[in-house]
Design a protein around this motif. Structure first.
Motif, mmCIF file in Angstrom:
data_model
loop_
_atom_site.group_PDB
_atom_site.id
_atom_site.type_symbol
_atom_site.label_atom_id
_atom_site.label_comp_id
_atom_site.label_asym_id
_atom_site.label_seq_id
_atom_site.Cartn_x
_atom_site.Cartn_y
_atom_site.Cartn_z
ATOM 1 N N ASP A 133 41.956 12.010 43.739
ATOM 2 C CA ASP A 133 41.389 12.974 42.799
ATOM 3 C C ASP A 133 41.746 14.395 43.215
ATOM 4 O OD1 ASP A 133 40.275 10.929 41.361
ATOM 5 O OD2 ASP A 133 38.242 11.164 42.163
ATOM 6 N N VAL A 134 41.638 14.688 44.504
ATOM 7 C CA VAL A 134 41.975 16.027 45.012
ATOM 8 C C VAL A 134 43.454 16.300 44.787
ATOM 9 C CG1 VAL A 134 42.168 17.422 47.105
ATOM 10 C CG2 VAL A 134 40.099 16.072 46.690
ATOM 11 N N ASP A 135 44.302 15.314 45.117
ATOM 12 C CA ASP A 135 45.742 15.479 44.913
ATOM 13 C C ASP A 135 46.068 15.713 43.444
ATOM 14 O OD1 ASP A 135 46.133 15.124 47.605
ATOM 15 O OD2 ASP A 135 46.794 13.024 47.432
ATOM 16 N N GLU A 136 45.415 14.948 42.557
ATOM 17 C CA GLU A 136 45.676 15.091 41.126
ATOM 18 C C GLU A 136 45.258 16.469 40.643
ATOM 19 O OE1 GLU A 136 43.861 11.875 38.985
ATOM 20 O OE2 GLU A 136 45.003 10.362 40.074
ATOM 21 N N GLN A 137 44.102 16.971 41.116
ATOM 22 C CA GLN A 137 43.656 18.297 40.710
ATOM 23 C C GLN A 137 44.642 19.359 41.178
ATOM 24 O OE1 GLN A 137 39.772 18.456 42.443
ATOM 25 N NE2 GLN A 137 38.758 17.634 40.630
ATOM 26 N N GLU A 138 45.116 19.233 42.414
ATOM 27 C CA GLU A 138 46.092 20.190 42.933
ATOM 28 C C GLU A 138 47.372 20.134 42.118
ATOM 29 O OE1 GLU A 138 46.531 19.232 47.047
ATOM 30 O OE2 GLU A 138 44.589 20.074 47.591
ATOM 31 N N ASP A 139 47.827 18.909 41.797
ATOM 32 C CA ASP A 139 49.047 18.756 41.006
ATOM 33 C C ASP A 139 48.875 19.387 39.631
ATOM 34 O OD1 ASP A 139 50.265 17.434 43.067
ATOM 35 O OD2 ASP A 139 50.049 15.429 42.208
ATOM 36 N N GLU A 140 47.707 19.144 38.997
ATOM 37 C CA GLU A 140 47.473 19.696 37.665
ATOM 38 C C GLU A 140 47.455 21.216 37.711
ATOM 39 O OE1 GLU A 140 43.925 17.855 36.148
ATOM 40 O OE2 GLU A 140 44.869 15.879 36.083
ATOM 41 N N GLU A 141 46.843 21.798 38.756
ATOM 42 C CA GLU A 141 46.812 23.245 38.883
ATOM 43 C C GLU A 141 48.223 23.794 39.048
ATOM 44 O OE1 GLU A 141 44.155 23.993 42.119
ATOM 45 O OE2 GLU A 141 42.410 23.288 40.998
ATOM 46 N N GLU A 142 49.038 23.122 39.873
ATOM 47 C CA GLU A 142 50.415 23.556 40.080
ATOM 48 C C GLU A 142 51.202 23.453 38.783
ATOM 49 O OE1 GLU A 142 52.165 21.354 43.267
ATOM 50 O OE2 GLU A 142 50.651 22.002 44.702
ATOM 51 N N GLU A 143 50.993 22.362 38.022
ATOM 52 C CA GLU A 143 51.716 22.146 36.784
ATOM 53 C C GLU A 143 51.392 23.226 35.767
ATOM 54 O OE1 GLU A 143 50.482 18.204 35.819
ATOM 55 O OE2 GLU A 143 51.536 17.351 37.533
ATOM 56 N N ASP A 144 50.119 23.625 35.688
ATOM 57 C CA ASP A 144 49.721 24.656 34.734
ATOM 58 C C ASP A 144 50.357 26.000 35.075
ATOM 59 O OD1 ASP A 144 48.182 22.816 33.399
ATOM 60 O OD2 ASP A 144 46.303 23.366 34.390
ATOM 61 N N ASP A 145 50.609 26.238 36.348
ATOM 62 C CA ASP A 145 51.199 27.494 36.793
ATOM 63 C C ASP A 145 52.721 27.496 36.680
ATOM 64 O OD1 ASP A 145 48.654 28.281 37.407
ATOM 65 O OD2 ASP A 145 48.832 27.869 39.559
ATOM 66 N N ASP A 146 53.316 26.365 36.394
ATOM 67 C CA ASP A 146 54.771 26.227 36.400
ATOM 68 C C ASP A 146 55.297 26.213 34.961
ATOM 69 O OD1 ASP A 146 57.410 25.541 36.736
ATOM 70 O OD2 ASP A 146 57.025 23.716 37.879
ATOM 71 N N PRO A 147 55.898 27.319 34.526
ATOM 72 C CA PRO A 147 56.410 27.370 33.149
ATOM 73 C C PRO A 147 57.519 26.348 32.894
ATOM 74 C CG PRO A 147 56.994 29.365 34.359
ATOM 75 C CD PRO A 147 56.106 28.562 35.242
ATOM 76 N N GLU A 148 58.291 26.021 33.925
ATOM 77 C CA GLU A 148 59.331 25.003 33.745
ATOM 78 C C GLU A 148 58.704 23.642 33.449
ATOM 79 O OE1 GLU A 148 63.133 25.390 36.275
ATOM 80 O OE2 GLU A 148 61.526 26.279 37.504
ATOM 81 N N TRP A 149 57.587 23.360 34.121
ATOM 82 C CA TRP A 149 56.881 22.084 33.903
ATOM 83 C C TRP A 149 56.358 22.036 32.460
ATOM 84 C CZ3 TRP A 149 56.044 17.687 36.753
ATOM 85 C CH2 TRP A 149 55.115 16.801 36.234
ATOM 86 N N SER A 166 57.623 19.368 29.778
ATOM 87 C CA SER A 166 56.623 18.503 29.169
ATOM 88 C C SER A 166 56.671 18.591 27.647
ATOM 89 C CB SER A 166 55.240 18.899 29.686
ATOM 90 O OG SER A 166 54.268 18.047 29.174
ATOM 91 N N ARG A 167 56.857 19.807 27.136
ATOM 92 C CA ARG A 167 56.963 20.000 25.692
ATOM 93 C C ARG A 167 58.177 19.260 25.125
ATOM 94 N NH1 ARG A 167 59.964 22.375 22.318
ATOM 95 N NH2 ARG A 167 61.236 23.399 23.889
ATOM 96 N N VAL A 168 59.322 19.398 25.796
ATOM 97 C CA VAL A 168 60.554 18.745 25.334
ATOM 98 C C VAL A 168 60.367 17.223 25.317
ATOM 99 C CG1 VAL A 168 62.967 18.261 25.949
ATOM 100 C CG2 VAL A 168 62.092 20.604 26.037
ATOM 101 N N VAL A 169 59.831 16.676 26.394
ATOM 102 C CA VAL A 169 59.649 15.222 26.488
ATOM 103 C C VAL A 169 58.669 14.741 25.416
ATOM 104 C CG1 VAL A 169 58.747 13.365 27.953
ATOM 105 C CG2 VAL A 169 60.327 15.047 28.898
ATOM 106 N N SER A 170 57.599 15.497 25.186
ATOM 107 C CA SER A 170 56.622 15.117 24.155
ATOM 108 C C SER A 170 57.249 15.107 22.766
ATOM 109 C CB SER A 170 55.427 16.066 24.169
ATOM 110 O OG SER A 170 54.685 15.896 25.334
ATOM 111 N N GLU A 171 58.000 16.163 22.457
ATOM 112 C CA GLU A 171 58.638 16.243 21.137
ATOM 113 C C GLU A 171 59.615 15.096 20.929
ATOM 114 O OE1 GLU A 171 60.398 20.080 20.564
ATOM 115 O OE2 GLU A 171 58.448 21.096 20.491
ATOM 116 N N VAL A 172 60.446 14.852 21.928
ATOM 117 C CA VAL A 172 61.418 13.756 21.803
ATOM 118 C C VAL A 172 60.680 12.427 21.705
ATOM 119 C CG1 VAL A 172 63.286 12.518 22.964
ATOM 120 C CG2 VAL A 172 63.301 15.017 22.903
ATOM 121 N N GLY A 173 59.619 12.269 22.485
ATOM 122 C CA GLY A 173 58.834 11.037 22.432
ATOM 123 C C GLY A 173 58.243 10.787 21.061
#
Length: 161
Positions: free
Chosen positions: A69-85, A89-96
């Motif tokens: 849970d701690v790792d996932e929270q840290e990952d989610e925080e990092e992902e939100d701060d990463d514009p490339e992520w 994510s947007r590209v993969v969602s649209e294609v999906g």
């Protein structure tokens, strides 16, 4: 006389063995004929050990889940701060979403109509932007390194021209 004494010894040994096996079965002990009767396990002790092991496994699982849970929270925080992520994510969602639409259309399509849908599906799945986004989401560090190396190779090629 010696034969009779030997016979009595064998009979006595067999009786002791049968008696030990019978006693051990009454006590729920584990005994094999010919094996020292001290190798027994009291059923209550066995249940205590089993309960302790289960409790230990349960505690380990809880600790593992807390860590995840701690790792996932840290990952989610990092992902939100990463514009490339976010972009990947947007590209993969649209294609999906588009691939899901194609899959639904394929189920309804006649054979002749399916070929262009399959071609579109292949084009989407092999698009450089989609592949780069997938690589980035799977391993951001490796994709950044790949891009850095690719840019270095492009710069070297430009200098030679």
């Amino acid at each position: 006389e010696e034969a009779e004494a030997e016979e009595r010894r064998q009979s006595s040994a067999e009786n002791e063995e049968h008696q030990t096996v019978a006693e051990s079965q009454e006590k729920h002990e584990v005994v094999q004929p010919g094996v020292d009767a001290e190798l027994t396990v009291d059923r209550q002790d066995e249940e205590k050990v089993k309960a302790a092991l289960e409790e230990e496994q349960h505690e380990e699982q809880e600790e593992k889940e807390k860590g995840e849970d701690v790792d996932e929270q840290e990952d989610e925080e990092e992902e939100d701060d990463d514009p490339e992520w976010v972009e990947a994510s947007r590209v993969v969602s649209e294609v999906g979403e588009e691939l899901a639409g194609i899959a639904a259309a394929m189920r309804r399509a006649a054979k002749k109509e399916a070929q262009p849908l399959l071609a579109r599906k292949r084009a989407l799945e092999s698009a450089p932007e989609y592949l780069a986004a997938m690589r980035y989401l799977e391993d951001p560090e490796a994709e950044r390194e790949r891009r850095r190396l690719e840019e270095g190779a492009d710069e070297a090629g430009t200098e030679q021209d």
